[in-house]
Scaffold this active site. Sequence first.
Site, PDB file in Angstrom:
ATOM      1  N   HIS A 142       0.811  -1.218   0.000  1.00 26.28           N
ATOM      2  CA  HIS A 142       0.000   0.000   0.000  1.00 26.28           C
ATOM      3  C   HIS A 142       0.840   1.262   0.000  1.00 26.28           C
ATOM      4  CE1 HIS A 142      -3.079  -2.975   0.691  1.00 26.28           C
ATOM      5  NE2 HIS A 142      -3.700  -2.183  -0.137  1.00 26.28           N
TER       6      HIS A 142
ATOM      7  N   GLU B 103     -10.462 -11.603  -5.163  1.00 25.82           N
ATOM      8  CA  GLU B 103      -9.044 -11.433  -4.842  1.00 25.82           C
ATOM      9  C   GLU B 103      -8.530 -12.517  -3.919  1.00 25.82           C
ATOM     10  OE1 GLU B 103      -8.437  -7.591  -3.008  1.00 25.82           O
ATOM     11  OE2 GLU B 103     -10.304  -7.691  -1.895  1.00 25.82           O
TER      12      GLU B 103
ATOM     13  N   ASP C  41      -4.015  -8.818  -4.399  1.00 30.46           N
ATOM     14  CA  ASP C  41      -4.187  -9.861  -3.389  1.00 30.46           C
ATOM     15  C   ASP C  41      -4.279 -11.244  -4.013  1.00 30.46           C
ATOM     16  OD1 ASP C  41      -4.113  -8.728  -0.778  1.00 30.46           O
ATOM     17  OD2 ASP C  41      -5.919  -7.619  -1.293  1.00 30.46           O
TER      18      ASP C  41
ATOM     19  N   CYS D 171      -8.870  -4.506 -11.229  1.00 30.10           N
ATOM     20  CA  CYS D 171      -8.479  -3.251 -10.581  1.00 30.10           C
ATOM     21  C   CYS D 171      -7.171  -3.374  -9.809  1.00 30.10           C
ATOM     22  CB  CYS D 171      -9.590  -2.740  -9.675  1.00 30.10           C
ATOM     23  SG  CYS D 171      -9.935  -3.819  -8.282  1.00 30.10           S
TER      24      CYS D 171
END
Length: 582
Positions: free
Chosen positions: A191, A435, A459, A506
Amino acid sequence: MEIKRGTPVFPGVTIGPALVLDTEGYRIPQRFIASEQVEAEVERFRQGQAAAVLEAEDNRRTVSDKLGGQYGAIFTFHVLFLQDPTLQQEIISAIREHGWAAEYAVSRVMRGHAKDFERVAQGPFASRAADLFDLEKAMLRNLLGHRREQLQHLNVPVVVLAHDLTPSETAALDPAMVHAFATEAGGRTSHTAIMAGALEIPAVVGLGKFLTDVSGGDLVIVDGNRGLVILDPDDETRASYEVARKSFHKFESGLTQLRELPAQTRDGVRIALLGNIEFPHEADHCLERGADGVGLYRTEFLYLGLQSDPTEAEHLDAYLRVIRALGPQRPVVIRTLDLGADKFATPSEPANHERNPFLGLRSVRLCLKNLPLFKTQMRAILRASAAGDVRIMFPMVSTLAELRECKRILAEVKRDLDAEGVPFNRQLPIGTMIEVPSAAIMASQLAREVDFFSIGTNDLVQYTLAADRTNEHVASLYNPADPAVLQLIRMVVAAAEQQGITVNVCGEMSGEPMYTLLLLGMGLRQLSVTPHNIPEIKKLIRSVSVEEAEAVTDEALRLETGRDITNFLREQTRRILPEVVG
Ligand code: PEP
Ligand code: MG
């Protein structure tokens, strides 16, 4: 000059002075002092050194009392080293001869010695390097005291070099002053890396140990295109990077012409090219790049800087800002909170130090255990749906039961709003992220429950290959083009097609030009990417036909290893649009 190799996470080139944050977050700037202050600076150093000696002696006593003399003796080395007259003389000479501030002189001299120890790869002295870094910190602590400078108060542009940055630290960087960052730790889709996309500054992560080789103020180059950090570049390298920087800038400016053109393949197939955002102001980044909407609004960033959980009004305010910026024609997919693991803890449920946070109480699992939190957000999303084309999406769904539970709670919230007479879109489209491998395997069943899928490859890759997305040591395993991952993506696309629902990708994979042909060839007609990457991906889409992409995909899927597939895709992309490949 030294070249370090890591993982590029945001493109562009920056050349500038380093601001080094070591693991304790100290800033060691290269600061000079006026000649009349030199002796006062030497005195300041002596006081800092004396205080560090006292600290080491104190440690020796405490440890000896508690654990016995042989353990306390470890600190004898510290005391002796700190009192070593040759070392003192070296630091004092650096202050007098170069006019350096005491902190910088300490850092420079002690790091030099630490590196000498490190070079002695074996033998009794090798482990002394760690002691020296400790001692450097002890001296700096005493010298800097409360004057420790804050990242937020920079007044000259810098390149931040750190061991690691948390997403909140990264978010707090001011792009006007921090022109790039590079970290020792971290992976492509951590992140922290995603935050680089929100800040739009060149960034490289996962460089491995390098901070000991650099001091604050040293000139560095961060090459976010190739994932390089160059310490102390020589004149030739610097000149060639100045040229590279300008030509990259030109390439990027050239892409702005694409803004008004549709993301359409050469044979006329329209692809929806959407933006991924973390903050409301990024809606503008999407518009500037001609996005067809927001495909992923990561709402956990609402937690940044808050002491308590955001209220319904705070949620709603953020959503409305995005919706109003995008207008009624563009969809905004709001993802419910994906807190936990490497994202933020909630003030109401602080991190509970799970042993396996990525496999723990994360995301929708946490929301389902904290219904007030979940319902507050759902109310805000539903209320926002009265103002534009809003869609709700649940992250980290791993079972059908979990998805049904989310839907049940949503229905409850709808009833509450109805009872209160609050308007919302009754047909609010519901989607789920795919995911987790179990969700991909169960895609046919999940497809009957929702209006759309969005594949979260960040993920999906980590869970399929059991390779932590934030860990640079397993970065070579973490490959979105691994055949196992591709098989799962194909299953999801097939399930969506069969059920007649839309499917988006995404994860960061969809913003990397190298995978565009593959994704188109596998049947994807929606991609959601970091806004900055939209023009590049659009250019690629406009340069190929679906038939061509399918042919490339057929061949890629015949290859047996992720590495072969990656190499093949890179070559195919280079053939079509060389400038978008590294
Ligand atoms: C993903 O996992 O691919 C994704 C888009 O979600 P996040 O990166 O926020 O975990
Ligand atoms: Mg995810």
